[in-house]
Design an enzyme around this catalytic site. Structure first.
Site, PDB file in Angstrom:
ATOM      1  CB  CYS A  14      -0.925   0.022   1.213  1.00  0.00           C
ATOM      2  SG  CYS A  14      -0.023   0.084   2.767  1.00  0.00           S
ATOM      3  CB  CYS A  17       3.347  -0.358   3.044  1.00  0.00           C
ATOM      4  SG  CYS A  17       1.711  -0.948   3.411  1.00  0.00           S
ATOM      5  CG  ASP A 392       4.223  22.494 -36.661  1.00  0.00           C
ATOM      6  OD1 ASP A 392       4.202  23.653 -37.114  1.00  0.00           O
ATOM      7  OD2 ASP A 392       5.166  21.711 -36.830  1.00  0.00           O
TER       8      ASP A 392
HETATM    9  P1  ADP Z   1       6.731  25.103 -40.153  1.00  0.00           P
HETATM   10  O1  ADP Z   1       7.177  24.088 -39.146  1.00  0.00           O
HETATM   11  O2  ADP Z   1       5.296  25.515 -39.968  1.00  0.00           O
HETATM   12  O3  ADP Z   1       7.013  24.689 -41.555  1.00  0.00           O
HETATM   13  P2  ADP Z   1       9.136  26.724 -39.823  1.00  0.00           P
HETATM   14  O4  ADP Z   1       9.310  27.846 -38.871  1.00  0.00           O
HETATM   15  O5  ADP Z   1       9.901  25.495 -39.601  1.00  0.00           O
HETATM   16  O6  ADP Z   1       7.569  26.460 -39.902  1.00  0.00           O
HETATM   17  O7  ADP Z   1       9.518  27.243 -41.294  1.00  0.00           O
HETATM   18  C1  ADP Z   1       8.851  28.356 -41.853  1.00  0.00           C
HETATM   19  C2  ADP Z   1       9.355  28.695 -43.236  1.00  0.00           C
HETATM   20  O8  ADP Z   1      10.715  29.179 -43.162  1.00  0.00           O
HETATM   21  C3  ADP Z   1       9.425  27.535 -44.183  1.00  0.00           C
HETATM   22  O9  ADP Z   1       8.183  27.318 -44.816  1.00  0.00           O
HETATM   23  C4  ADP Z   1      10.490  28.040 -45.192  1.00  0.00           C
HETATM   24  O10 ADP Z   1       9.891  28.900 -46.113  1.00  0.00           O
HETATM   25  C5  ADP Z   1      11.440  28.815 -44.322  1.00  0.00           C
HETATM   26  N1  ADP Z   1      12.611  28.016 -43.916  1.00  0.00           N
HETATM   27  C6  ADP Z   1      12.959  27.660 -42.671  1.00  0.00           C
HETATM   28  N2  ADP Z   1      14.101  26.939 -42.658  1.00  0.00           N
HETATM   29  C7  ADP Z   1      14.477  26.809 -43.955  1.00  0.00           C
HETATM   30  C8  ADP Z   1      15.571  26.162 -44.632  1.00  0.00           C
HETATM   31  N3  ADP Z   1      16.503  25.467 -43.970  1.00  0.00           N
HETATM   32  N4  ADP Z   1      15.635  26.253 -45.957  1.00  0.00           N
HETATM   33  C9  ADP Z   1      14.704  26.926 -46.652  1.00  0.00           C
HETATM   34  N5  ADP Z   1      13.650  27.534 -46.094  1.00  0.00           N
HETATM   35  C10 ADP Z   1      13.534  27.504 -44.761  1.00  0.00           C
HETATM   36 MG    MG Z   2       7.958  22.685 -37.778  1.00  0.00          MG
END
Ligand code: ADP
Ligand code: MG
Length: 696
Positions: A14, A17, A392
């Site tokens: 329990c 315990c 997301d």
């Molecule tokens: P989500 O998870 O909603 O896609 P993020 O914040 O991860 O949002 O990314 C948002 C936007 O930023 C992407 O749609 C892209 O346009 C740009 N982005 C982010 N990281 C990169 C990357 N490494 N190369 C090219 N585009 C990027």
């Molecule tokens: Mg993301």
């Protein structure tokens, strides 16, 4: 701090315990700190002690201690000492009754048989009870002990013996049901093999997983369980990952795929590079988190515990008043003494105390078996009250594996554009980066330096002293950008000019619309999609998935502030991959991470982690949380109302010890049986996940 040691326990009966055991352990000189985890039946000590010393500290409850990795032997129900004693006390009651009818109620043999039954079945209870009385601690055992001794004093030997027996029976039942609930986790634990086949030089050796090092090469034959986490270096196969993700459809594994300890290799032989020590494997982490979760008190349980603390002394006071006041007003003292004892028995909060933990532990175990990690009863209770879900986009609503669909060079060739983009994206973790790298797989990449990642925008780096950028329009502020309609656009440019752009596209998950629909059926009133992607893509995916509200072009901190705003009016859960939305997950009432097996971050930041990629588990888990909360409420109401009714019977003098005993026993039985229903998946949910099974 001294060495930390973890042990498994057997026989712990329990929560009380467990607390006493802890207290005893702390009195051992060589132990600095001791922690007993009742639900997981686990002991952690900081310090040094032999198993004998530990067992001695737990001798009052006949606790057995085992080394952590040894695995506790499963003692069959009929061999447990308590159960044998309980059975003997029942047999003695039967003997007592046969004497009762042949020789009479007060015959020496009758009283003797009942007395023996009391001693055999109630030795531990009465000993604990008397100790408590001496320390003025009024708990369930104190209550029962007084009732038993009182019944014996007024010559109700049969009743006293039956009270002892039924109390022992309900304890055995409690032990059995908690064991059953915990077993779901134990079966997970026995899942990973103890040995691995490792390539040492040219030879294959069979060694214990504890001796395998990171970087070792492991061979897994078809049909074998994978013993360690790792990355496939050679071979191709399908692996059943149900143990971790709860998804029964096998997943394809090829070179570079991640495999997990405890999953089953179905077809081909795999050569795997070990990436994690046995104790750090994903399955070990899951087991650890579930065990922690099962001990954390849910709010309802905390309430019940607080309640029981006042309730038990209150019952004793009422019983005392029933015994004393009517006789003072001219009643028969013997009758009212009897009634007072009946009040004590009715007042036992056994059913109440067990009602919540059995339900929570069972539900968390059920979820774990289905690939859903719930990190505490509190999250289960919170989830049941959610009316809004924020998602997301990337990797949650969509598959999260975008592909390049178009390459447009403005200056130079397409190949040069891809080469440049690939050289920059090489160091990024973003799904878009992976898409571009895939496109660039047969291009030799350039050496980039001073790499910088701008969250929600893209990447900046230098090649041969020239600054290059890859990302969305936000990264190219001040540039003269070509107008591109539709789709997610990744621009590529130098410091001075735009060189071209790459279009990528991601697919919504299969069956996402039905899954979202199911959420509305479960009482969710609002769904929101939060994304860093451009408006037109977000809108289209929102429409295809049946999500009512879409917020696009958000930076991670804007996702967070959006959750804060929604929280003012709704009870909100956030679902994400935990990679760049961890703050939003933490801010929501409940943070749910998808694909928990793949990322440690997701496992750590979320309140609930769906280990696999199956969105249908979201609805299943919400439905489970609602069932759990409903069952807890039913249990509390059931336990309390049965007692209230029985107590009221005292007024007309109808409450007999027998009625009291059965009210108590009945309540405990009903409550436990009700909670164990949570072990089942409901038929409705079963067919649901079969209908929309994902093949991604
Ligand atoms: P989500 O998870 O909603 O896609 P993020 O914040 O991860 O949002 O990314 C948002 C936007 O930023 C992407 O749609 C892209 O346009 C740009 N982005 C982010 N990281 C990169 C990357 N490494 N190369 C090219 N585009 C990027
Ligand atoms: Mg993301």
């Amino acid at each position: 701090m001294a060495d930390k040691q973890v042990y498994r326990l057997k026989g712990l009966s329990c929560t009380n315990c467990a607390a006493n055991f802890e207290k005893n352990l702390r009195q051992i000189e060589s132990i600095q700190e001791a922690e007993v985890n009742f639900s997981a039946a686990k002991l952690t000590i900081f310090g040094d002690a032999t198993i004998e010393q530990l067992e001695q500290a737990g001798a009052f409850d006949h606790i057995k201690v085992y080394a952590h990795n040894q695995g506790t032997p499963r003692i069959p129900v009929y061999k447990k000492r308590e159960n044998l004693l309980t059975l003997s006390s029942l047999l003695l009651i039967i003997v007592g009754y046969s004497f009762y009818f042949q020789l009479g109620e007060n015959h020496v043999a009758t009283v003797g048989a009942f007395l023996l039954s009391i001693i055999v079945g109630g030795y531990d209870l009465i000993r604990a009870g008397i100790k408590n009385i001496a320390k003025l601690q009024f708990d369930m055992k104190t209550l029962m002990t007084i009732a038993i001794i009182g019944a014996a004093i007024i010559g109700e030997w049969a009743e006293a013996a039956v009270i002892v027996f039924l109390f022992a029976l309900s304890e055995a039942l409690e032990g059995y049901s908690m064991d059953k609930a915990r077993n779901s986790i134990k079966s997970l634990m026995e899942i990973a093999p103890n040995d691995a086949t490792i390539k040492r030089g040219k030879q294959l050796v069979q060694i214990s997983v504890e001796d395998v090092r990171i970087g070792d090469t492991m061979i897994v034959k078809p049909g074998e369980k994978i013993p360690m986490d790792g990355i496939v270096r050679e071979g191709r196969s399908f692996v059943n990952q149900a143990a971790i993700t709860g998804e029964s459809a096998p997943v394809e594994k090829k070179v570079k795929s991640t495999v997990y300890a405890g999953t089953v290799n179905e077809e081909g032989a795999l050569v795997v590079e070990v990436t994690k020590l046995s104790e750090d494997s994903t399955i070990a982490k899951i087991i650890h988190l579930v065990e922690e979760a099962q001990t954390k008190k849910a709010p309802t349980q905390a309430f019940v515990d607080r309640f029981a603390k006042y309730y038990t002394p209150a019952i004793m006071l009422i019983a005392l008043m029933v015994m004393v006041i009517p006789p003072l007003l001219g009643g028969e003292w013997q009758t009212w003494m009897y009634n007072g004892l009946a009040v004590l028995v009715v007042g036992c909060p056994c059913a109440l105390v067990i009602s919540t933990p059995v339900a929570i532990v069972t539900a968390i175990g059920n979820a774990a078996r289905n690939g859903v990690l719930i990190k505490g009863g509190i999250h289960l209770e919170q989830l049941a009250t959610i009316n809004t879900i924020a998602f997301d986009k990337t990797g949650t609503i969509t598959v999260g594996k975008p592909v390049v669909v178009e390459v447009n060079a403005i200056h130079g060739t397409k190949e040069e554009l891809i080469q440049l983009a690939g050289s920059l994206e090489r160091y990024s973790e973003h799904p878009i980066a992976r898409a571009i790298l895939k496109k660039a797989h047969d291009v030799s990449l350039l050496e980039a330096t001073q790499f910088q990642s701008y969250t929600g925008k893209g990447i900046v780096a230098f090649i041969d002293g020239v600054c290059y950028k890859v990302g969305n329009a936000k990264l190219f502020e001040g540039y003269d950008l070509p107008i591109v309609s539709g789709g997610t656009v990744v621009y590529v440019g130098s410091d001075e000019q735009i060189l071209g752009y790459i279009k990528v596209a991601d697919q919504p998950r299969k069956g996402i619309k039905q899954h979202v629909q199911k959420l509305y059926q479960l009482g969710i009133v609002k769904t929101v999609m939060l994304t860093g992607d451009v408006e037109n893509v977000a809108k289209q995916i929102g429409e295809e998935s049946g999500i009512t509200e879409v917020k696009a072009e958000l930076f991670p901190e804007e996702k967070l502030s959006h959750i804060k705003r929604v929280k003012e009016r709704y009870r909100v859960a956030m679902v994400g991959d935990g990679i760049n939305d961890a703050p939003a997950l933490a801010e929501a009432h409940v943070g749910i991470a998808m694909g928990g097996a793949g990322t440690d971050v997701a496992l750590e930041t979320a309140d609930i982690a769906l280990m696999g990629d199956d969105v249908s588990k979201l609805a299943d888990t919400i439905s489970l949380s609602k069932r759990t909360l409903r069952i807890i409420k039913e249990n509390i109401i059931l336990a309390l109302s049965l007692k209230v009714v029985a107590l009221l019977l005292v007024i007309p003098g109808w409450l007999t010890l027998w009625l009291a005993i059965f009210a108590d026993m009945g309540a405990t039985l009903l409550v436990v049986a009700n909670a164990l229903r949570l072990m089942r998946k409901t038929a409705e949910i079963d067919s649901h996940s079969r209908d929309h099974h994902e093949i991604t």
